[in-house]
Design an enzyme around this catalytic site. Sequence first.
Site, PDB file in Angstrom:
ATOM      1  CD  GLU A 132     -16.586  59.323  26.116  1.00 24.66           C
ATOM      2  OE1 GLU A 132     -16.132  59.638  27.138  1.00 24.66           O
ATOM      3  OE2 GLU A 132     -16.249  57.984  25.704  1.00 24.66           O
ATOM      4  CB  THR A 185      -8.362  56.815  25.691  1.00 20.70           C
ATOM      5  OG1 THR A 185      -9.258  56.033  26.543  1.00 20.70           O
ATOM      6  CG2 THR A 185      -9.178  56.485  24.135  1.00 20.70           C
TER       7      THR A 185
END
Length: 311
Positions: A132, A185
């Site tokens: 991530e 994001t």
Amino acid sequence: MLRDSVRVYAPATVANVACGFDVLGFALYEPGDEIVMRKTNSDKTEIVLITGDGGKLSRDASKNTAGVVVDAFLQHIGQKTGIAIELHKKMPLGSGLGSSAASAVAALFAINELMGQPLTRLEMLPFAMEAERLACGAAHADNVAPSLLGGFTLVRSYEPLDVIKLNTPPDLVATVVHPHIEIRTEDARSILRKSVTLKDAIIQWGNVGGLVAGLLMSDYALIGRSLHDQIVEPLRALLIPNFAQVKKAAMQAGALGCSISGSGPSIFALSTSHETGQRIADAITAAFAEVNIATDCYVSPINAEGPRLLD
Ligand code: HSE
């Protein structure tokens, strides 16, 4: 039984679940990612095929989340083998449904199977979190934890890592609507304030506690009352056209609660029947149509299982 080849499915996820920014998440049945992984005679990890990404993902294994987690995993267990990876993206990228997390989890689950299951799912979690970091700059666990463990998960602490799998209330149905706009994001994180007022914090932790209690007791009304985000949603809502109307439409169609899935732009709502879940999907789709935005919809129970072998 040791295999030379595996096919694995890992689910998309809804992170944050309204009030639990970076700490709560749950897994869906669909969409998700599929990986076919096999051992080879070479000495390296290779991405041999990616489908469904519109050419956006790197085919270089050292820059692709699936390749990176496989190399980190092999290094950790102290074994060397060539690995060929086929990644079939069966979900949109940049949608707020944990696309990079699903790829990382599918790859980890697959390599763990190929190597004879040396690690538990919890032991694999830090590798998925590092993926991530590669994908969006932050090693948050609220997508990878539910994708890997299934059901609802709570990150009680990041340092040290303490992840708890919560109860899955049996009647809960998730509606997820992906409007065809893209939000990165990194951008959705950069607009957030770095500090919160005590007044907002009190509202937020009351709701986190309420949601966790509601999940543990399968108290659907309490879950509904707790699906409120005082801190993050008001800022991110500005990135989603017609958000106020979208949310109102979902609530009028019978949602227990409705908010942004992860960093958006997807919207999620919870309800207690498939019929209501579908009605909510239609209502949200109509609200996005008002501003000429097309959508994909998914209505499914909560996926308590997480990744699974496909054959
Ligand atoms: N918790 C993360 C965020 C999830 O909201 O930024 C990213 O999908």
